[in-house]
Design a protein around this motif. Structure first.
Motif, PDB file in Angstrom:
ATOM      1  N   THR A   1       0.838  -1.197   0.000  1.00 50.82           N
ATOM      2  CA  THR A   1       0.000   0.000   0.000  1.00 50.82           C
ATOM      3  C   THR A   1       0.868   1.241   0.000  1.00 50.82           C
ATOM      4  O   THR A   1       1.906   1.278   0.673  1.00 50.82           O
ATOM      5  CB  THR A   1      -0.917   0.009   1.238  1.00 50.82           C
TER       6      THR A   1
ATOM      7  N   CYS B   1      -6.505  -3.595  -7.775  1.00 51.25           N
ATOM      8  CA  CYS B   1      -6.150  -2.594  -6.781  1.00 51.25           C
ATOM      9  C   CYS B   1      -7.382  -2.202  -5.987  1.00 51.25           C
ATOM     10  O   CYS B   1      -8.527  -2.367  -6.434  1.00 51.25           O
ATOM     11  CB  CYS B   1      -5.535  -1.352  -7.433  1.00 51.25           C
ATOM     12  N   VAL B   2      -7.130  -1.699  -4.797  1.00 47.35           N
ATOM     13  CA  VAL B   2      -8.158  -1.065  -3.970  1.00 47.35           C
ATOM     14  C   VAL B   2      -7.699   0.363  -3.713  1.00 47.35           C
ATOM     15  O   VAL B   2      -6.597   0.577  -3.202  1.00 47.35           O
ATOM     16  CB  VAL B   2      -8.368  -1.805  -2.637  1.00 47.35           C
TER      17      VAL B   2
ATOM     18  N   ASP C   1      -8.498   3.638  -1.639  1.00 53.42           N
ATOM     19  CA  ASP C   1      -9.234   4.130  -0.481  1.00 53.42           C
ATOM     20  C   ASP C   1      -8.953   5.627  -0.334  1.00 53.42           C
ATOM     21  O   ASP C   1      -7.825   6.069  -0.511  1.00 53.42           O
ATOM     22  CB  ASP C   1      -8.789   3.376   0.774  1.00 53.42           C
TER      23      ASP C   1
ATOM     24  N   SER D   1     -16.621  -2.170  -6.612  1.00 57.24           N
ATOM     25  CA  SER D   1     -17.055  -1.493  -5.391  1.00 57.24           C
ATOM     26  C   SER D   1     -16.687  -0.023  -5.487  1.00 57.24           C
ATOM     27  O   SER D   1     -15.839   0.380  -6.290  1.00 57.24           O
ATOM     28  CB  SER D   1     -16.405  -2.113  -4.141  1.00 57.24           C
TER      29      SER D   1
ATOM     30  N   PRO E   1     -14.119   2.468  -0.515  1.00 56.92           N
ATOM     31  CA  PRO E   1     -12.996   1.931  -1.292  1.00 56.92           C
ATOM     32  C   PRO E   1     -13.441   1.448  -2.672  1.00 56.92           C
ATOM     33  O   PRO E   1     -14.474   0.793  -2.814  1.00 56.92           O
ATOM     34  CB  PRO E   1     -12.503   0.759  -0.430  1.00 56.92           C
TER      35      PRO E   1
ATOM     36  N   THR F   1     -12.644  -0.883  -5.799  1.00 60.74           N
ATOM     37  CA  THR F   1     -11.898  -2.085  -6.163  1.00 60.74           C
ATOM     38  C   THR F   1     -11.962  -2.282  -7.673  1.00 60.74           C
ATOM     39  O   THR F   1     -13.044  -2.272  -8.256  1.00 60.74           O
ATOM     40  CB  THR F   1     -12.470  -3.330  -5.464  1.00 60.74           C
TER      41      THR F   1
END
Length: 370
Positions: A5, A25-26, A28, A69, A85, A87
């Motif tokens: 991250t 990937c996420v 946030d 998401s 977040p 995704t």
């Protein structure tokens, strides 16, 4: 494996391996209410996608982005970020793991094979696992989201040197970078690059490159003067890209050969702020953006996976040679152009959000009267 991250307020986590079922990937910390669709991400992924010319790996991956998401389509029919977040999933569909069977017990020189096994006690030899540049597709997806945060900021990259052969800056045209497989802004250089890289490829070896990224429209004030310097964070992000071995901001190492009066970016008064007469500093002074274009360059080493036999050792400590099969870029620096753009976008988006949190109403120019 830790440290997957990066970022503070705009945080990106990548996951997946080169020969696993998918990468992704996420993101946030992306603000809510920004228009964002899979097509926005796909445009950048298509620029990095492999197999588009004979000068890159022939692995055929569509790199289709799925946003699963963090987005929602409202009553007006527009899909926007929710603040949750985000995704992004990208399926791997053309991995050929059998090509790497000879690497299960043998280390490729120049690659991360040995150090991965020394650190973790095991490694994924199929394409290098996490050490493969395949992971950078996830960063490009994150960068596409970051660009939605950076309203008014334009980020463009170009290949300015292939091997020892640099472009002629007098011929620089940004619109040429979209018209050739090298992202090269010097159209006159492209035929030479084609012949040069054809020769490198036929010899079974590889070559490095230098990439330049320019961000225009960056507001003054991003960054902090001590441990949150904008140039330090940009350098760290770029150095975190696979195969990158050097970064310079502005004129970089060339500044060491100048005198102070030659290198200083002289200023005159303007209506909206100072007018700079040059940009040797690359748009950053004291770790803080000046409002000028942010300019950086980075050096990408030759691809470590090559067909030429190279001396190495195996897990048992025996001396041997290794010849990498499979499909690899003769110059991984070519597809590093959109990756460099993405990392710059992520850092700038993070710093913009951090700046807004600390300076919701910045002072107006001029700062002092009378």
């Amino acid at each position: 494996m830790s440290h997957n991250t990066f970022g503070h307020l705009f945080r990106v986590t990548t996951f997946g391996e080169s020969h696993g079922p998918m990468i992704g990937c996420v993101v946030d910390g992306c603000p809510p209410g920004l228009a964002l669709t899979a097509d926005d991400v796909q445009r950048d992924l298509d620029r990095r996608r492999p197999g588009q010319s004979r000068f890159t790996t022939q692995r055929q991956e569509p790199d289709t982005a799925r946003l699963v998401s963090g987005v929602f389509t409202g009553r007006d029919g527009v899909q926007r970020t929710t603040g949750a977040p985000i995704t992004v999933l990208i399926d791997n569909i053309d991995a050929r793991s059998k090509d790497y069977g000879n690497l299960e017990d043998t280390y490729r020189p120049g690659h991360a094979d040995y150090v991965y096994e020394a650190k973790y006690g095991l490694r994924d030899h199929r394409g290098g696992g996490r050490s493969s540049a395949r992971e950078t597709a996830a960063r490009v997806a994150a960068g596409a989201i970051a660009r939605r945060v950076l309203d008014g900021v334009t980020i463009r990259g170009a290949l300015v040197q292939l091997g020892p052969h640099a472009i002629d800056r007098a011929n620089w045209r940004w619109d040429e970078t979209a018209n050739n497989p090298f992202f090269c802004p010097d159209a006159a250089r492209v035929p030479f690059y084609e012949a040069f890289l054809d020769g490198i490829r036929k010899r079974g070896t590889s070559v490095g490159a230098v990439i330049e990224v320019v961000a225009e429209g960056v507001p003054v004030g991003l960054g902090a003067p001590m441990y949150g310097r904008l140039d330090a964070d940009l350098a760290a992000a770029i150095m975190g890209i696979h195969a990158v071995k050097g970064v310079e901001i502005g004129d970089g190492f060339a500044a060491a050969s100048r005198t102070g009066d030659e290198n200083a970016d002289a200023m005159r008064a303007g209506d909206e702020g100072p007018t700079f007469l040059s940009n040797h500093a690359g748009g950053i002074l004291g770790g803080i953006s000046t409002g000028q274009p942010v300019v950086l360059r980075f050096a990408v080493k030759p691809t470590s996976s090559i067909y030429t036999p190279v001396e190495t050792v195996d897990r048992a400590g025996h001396e041997t040679t290794v010849q990498t099969r499979g499909r690899h870029d003769p110059c991984v620096g070519i597809r590093a152009v959109p990756v460099g753009e993405a990392m710059v976008a992520c850092v700038l988006a993070d710093h913009l959000l951090r700046h807004r949190a600390q300076n919701p109403s910045p002072p107006r120019w001029p700062f002092a009267q009378g």
